[in-house]
Design a protein around this motif. Structure first.
Motif, PDB file in Angstrom:
ATOM      1  N   GLU A   1      -7.084  11.006   5.851  1.00  0.00           N
ATOM      2  CA  GLU A   1      -7.654  10.144   6.851  1.00  0.00           C
ATOM      3  C   GLU A   1      -8.369   9.136   5.882  1.00  0.00           C
ATOM      4  N   MET A   2      -9.158   9.360   5.023  1.00  0.00           N
ATOM      5  CA  MET A   2     -10.232   8.496   4.057  1.00  0.00           C
ATOM      6  C   MET A   2      -9.044   7.597   3.280  1.00  0.00           C
ATOM      7  N   ALA A   3      -7.987   8.108   2.669  1.00  0.00           N
ATOM      8  CA  ALA A   3      -6.915   7.333   2.305  1.00  0.00           C
ATOM      9  C   ALA A   3      -6.475   6.110   2.854  1.00  0.00           C
TER      10      ALA A   3
ATOM     11  N   ILE B   1       0.786  -1.448   0.001  1.00  0.00           N
ATOM     12  CA  ILE B   1       0.165   0.184  -0.061  1.00  0.00           C
ATOM     13  C   ILE B   1       1.027   1.402  -0.031  1.00  0.00           C
ATOM     14  N   ALA B   2       0.742   2.019  -0.986  1.00  0.00           N
ATOM     15  CA  ALA B   2       1.740   3.502  -1.107  1.00  0.00           C
ATOM     16  C   ALA B   2       0.579   4.581  -1.308  1.00  0.00           C
ATOM     17  N   PHE B   3       1.334   5.737  -0.839  1.00  0.00           N
ATOM     18  CA  PHE B   3       0.623   6.879  -0.967  1.00  0.00           C
ATOM     19  C   PHE B   3       1.473   8.037  -2.059  1.00  0.00           C
ATOM     20  N   SER B   4       0.524   8.575  -2.625  1.00  0.00           N
ATOM     21  CA  SER B   4       1.239   9.857  -3.426  1.00  0.00           C
ATOM     22  C   SER B   4       0.015  10.996  -3.733  1.00  0.00           C
TER      23      SER B   4
ATOM     24  N   ASN C   1      -1.919   1.977  -5.017  1.00  0.00           N
ATOM     25  CA  ASN C   1      -1.223   3.232  -4.899  1.00  0.00           C
ATOM     26  C   ASN C   1      -2.579   4.246  -4.630  1.00  0.00           C
ATOM     27  N   LEU C   2      -2.535   4.930  -3.286  1.00  0.00           N
ATOM     28  CA  LEU C   2      -3.691   5.701  -2.999  1.00  0.00           C
ATOM     29  C   LEU C   2      -3.259   6.994  -3.286  1.00  0.00           C
ATOM     30  N   LEU C   3      -3.779   7.658  -3.846  1.00  0.00           N
ATOM     31  CA  LEU C   3      -3.663   9.139  -4.436  1.00  0.00           C
ATOM     32  C   LEU C   3      -4.378  10.095  -3.809  1.00  0.00           C
ATOM     33  N   CYS C   4      -3.937  11.229  -3.080  1.00  0.00           N
ATOM     34  CA  CYS C   4      -4.837  11.941  -2.172  1.00  0.00           C
ATOM     35  C   CYS C   4      -3.837  13.095  -1.925  1.00  0.00           C
ATOM     36  N   ASN C   5      -4.608  14.299  -1.588  1.00  0.00           N
ATOM     37  CA  ASN C   5      -3.746  15.621  -1.149  1.00  0.00           C
ATOM     38  C   ASN C   5      -3.300  15.261   0.059  1.00  0.00           C
ATOM     39  N   GLN C   6      -2.290  15.929   0.467  1.00  0.00           N
ATOM     40  CA  GLN C   6      -1.637  15.620   1.841  1.00  0.00           C
ATOM     41  C   GLN C   6      -1.237  14.103   1.986  1.00  0.00           C
ATOM     42  N   SER C   7      -0.759  13.588   0.836  1.00  0.00           N
ATOM     43  CA  SER C   7      -0.346  12.151   1.018  1.00  0.00           C
ATOM     44  C   SER C   7       0.741  11.870   2.220  1.00  0.00           C
ATOM     45  N   GLY C   8       1.529  12.648   2.552  1.00  0.00           N
ATOM     46  CA  GLY C   8       2.228  12.328   3.698  1.00  0.00           C
ATOM     47  C   GLY C   8       1.489  12.190   4.829  1.00  0.00           C
TER      48      GLY C   8
ATOM     49  N   ALA D   1      -1.423  10.931   4.989  1.00  0.00           N
ATOM     50  CA  ALA D   1      -2.021   9.740   4.999  1.00  0.00           C
ATOM     51  C   ALA D   1      -1.282   8.625   5.143  1.00  0.00           C
ATOM     52  N   ARG D   2       0.032   8.591   4.658  1.00  0.00           N
ATOM     53  CA  ARG D   2       1.098   7.634   4.999  1.00  0.00           C
ATOM     54  C   ARG D   2       1.228   7.619   6.312  1.00  0.00           C
TER      55      ARG D   2
END
Ligand code: BES
Ligand code: MN
Ligand code: ZN
Length: 503
Positions: A122-124, A3-6, A157-164, A166-167
């Motif tokens: 939070e959603m991501a 699971i990754a975030f960007s 890959n979960l893409l969202c605002n403020q991904s940091g 979320a991670r």
């Protein structure tokens, strides 16, 4: 599965996942993709029964105007009903669809939704948590499984605002998933591989996370007077064990605080044949999960230590194998428990309560905990009462019981309280000893079992969770594939976080 975030961007390869709301309402990124594909999403929705409801999904294959392999549209339902649990379920559903799809890379676009008060980060994180929970597999003994039958999805890959953000949030949730996976792992192991000694070894692995783990063998337990627990294990070639795990995370101004711990106690019957009161052979293999309570306590300790919970906790599990054999306990035997109470064993298949009698007394006596919660696959009767939806809850303390009920509703591991009372206690009066281990009547089997346990907890606030119906699932759910569910880890982790942790 990774699971990754960007940060938000329109994906150009692999699978793209976007959300829709009840009433076929597309989210912003879904609209954008719809435009890019010349209206392919809207056309697909019109041609289908997809309404955007929670649990629904729809795939558009090889959409024109992009190099995407597919677009997956996932329904989130009504905005005001989108909470952490709904998002976990959506994440689990997305994983289930994608893992069978043929795509190996995937990108899910997550954005804030009007009418839902969670941030996109939070959603991501919650979507990622749900996907991770659903991705669990126990396939170590399937050596011939063809690779074409295995999921090829490498990650989401979960893409969202403020991904940091979320991670970071996901990192905490991921520790809880690690605990759940440990629980599922030990429950899934076959009983020839997993027995008291090997399960104790698995618990020992928690030392790496800073948990203090002690393993008591039969000699030590004999010295302590644990005649009830030892009686159950005496028909087995495998030595009984008691494992004590301590996590001291309560701090004040950076220093460890000497504060009474809270305690979790688990039934760990690594296989329950019934003993001399032998069970029928049909379905007996299910009794490998009779160590489920102990599996939850071990996985819970892993979750709490993994996320460095600011609380003092002890976990105690009584590990035995209930076998018939030349040295097995007989119906009619009278054993003396560590508490001093004598027990007439009228049915050797009512063994979980005998194990817990000593484990609970030991925990209470040694640690003087603030409260104790025990978990046990204790009675078949609880499955008759509650099926596979709710765990049975029994407690001598209304506040503790209410907290468990509330947390259970929120996170989706539900518990239903059943009564205790002196009238039920009387049903356990023995002619020959202080108490007998079955009532002998046909009624209230789960309650009399709980009543038996209550004799061994003194005045300490206590709750008993009968998890016989919720430990093993015959069907997939959004966040758990069929098999060991891990029910209880998230419930108790959340109980601790909500009410007992220094903030
Ligand atoms: N481990 C079983 C309970 C159980 C049954 C767990 C089905 C999961 C699925 C327990 O030790 C047991 O055998 N209980 C007996 C009690 C009876 C002898 C009073 C039961 O439920 O039949
Ligand atoms: Mn039994
Ligand atoms: Zn049992």
């Amino acid at each position: 599965m990774k699971i990754a975030f960007s940060n938000l961007a329109v994906p150009t390869t692999g699978a793209a996942v976007v959300a829709a709301l009840d009433g076929r309402k597309l989210t912003k990124s879904a609209l954008e993709l719809n435009k890019k594909t010349g209206g392919a999403i809207n056309r697909a929705i019109k041609a289908s029964r997809f309404k955007g409801k929670k649990g629904q999904s729809l795939t558009v294959l090889a959409p024109q105007g992009t190099r995407l392999e597919r677009i997956l549209i996932v329904g989130l339902g009504k905005p005001k009903e989108i909470d952490a649990r709904a998002l976990q379920d959506a994440g689990g559903d997305v994983y289930a669809v994608l893992s069978r799809s043929g795509s190996s890379a995937s990108f899910m676009l997550v954005e804030r939704i009007d009418g839902c008060n969670l941030s996109a980060a939070e959603m991501a994180a919650q979507v990622g948590f749900g996907a991770r929970l659903r991705s669990y597999q126990f396939d170590k003994y399937r050596t011939k499984e063809k690779s074409k039958d295995k999921p090829i999805l490498k990650g989401i890959n979960l893409l969202c605002n403020q991904s940091g953000l979320a991670r970071k949030r996901f990192a905490g949730l991921d520790k809880i998933a690690n605990g759940v996976f440990m629980t599922r792992d030990v429950i899934s192991e076959p009983p020839n591989i997993l027995y008291p000694e090997t399960l104790a070894k698995r618990a020992k692995e928690l030392t790496k996370l800073g948990v203090r783990v002690e393993v008591l063998g039969a000699t030590q337990m004999k010295r302590l007077g644990m005649g009830a627990l030892l009686g159950v294990g005496q028909g087995s070639a495998r030595e009984s064990k008691l494992v004590v795990m301590q996590w001291n995370g309560a701090t004040r101004k950076g220093k460890i605080r000497a504060e009474a711990p809270i305690a979790f106690v688990g039934k760990g019957v690594t296989f329950d044949t019934g003993g001399i009161s032998l069970k029928p052979s049909a379905g007996m293999e299910e009794m490998k999960y009779d160590m489920g309570g102990s599996g939850v306590v071990i996985g819970l300790m892993k979750a709490l230590a993994g996320r460095k919970a600011r609380v003092n906790v002890v976990g105690v599990v009584g590990l035995v194998e209930n076998m018939p054999g030349g040295n097995a306990q007989r119906p009619g035997d009278i054993v003396t428990s560590m508490s001093g109470q004598t027990i007439e064993v009228l049915n050797t298949d009512a063994e979980g309560r005998l194990v817990l009698a000593d484990a609970l007394h030991y925990t209470n006596d040694r640690f003087k905990p603030k409260f104790m919660v025990n978990l046990a696959t204790l009675t078949g009767a609880i499955i008759i009462s509650l099926g596979n939806e709710y765990a049975g809850l029994f407690s001598n303390n209304d506040r503790l019981a209410q907290r468990l009920e509330k947390v259970g509703e929120t996170i989706g591991e539900k518990v239903w309280r059943l009564p205790l009372g002196t009238a039920y206690d009387k049903m356990l009066k023995s002619d020959a000893a202080d108490i007998k281990n079955i009532s002998g009547g046909r009624g209230a089997g789960s309650i009399t079992a709980a009543q038996f346990l209550q004799r061994f907890v003194g005045k300490t606030p206590w709750a008993h969770l009968d998890i016989a119906g919720v430990t093993w699932a015959k069907k997939d759910s959004a966040t758990a594939p069929k098999g060991a569910t891990g029910f209880g880890v998230r419930l108790l982790d959340c109980l601790v976080a909500e009410y007992y942790e220094a903030k």
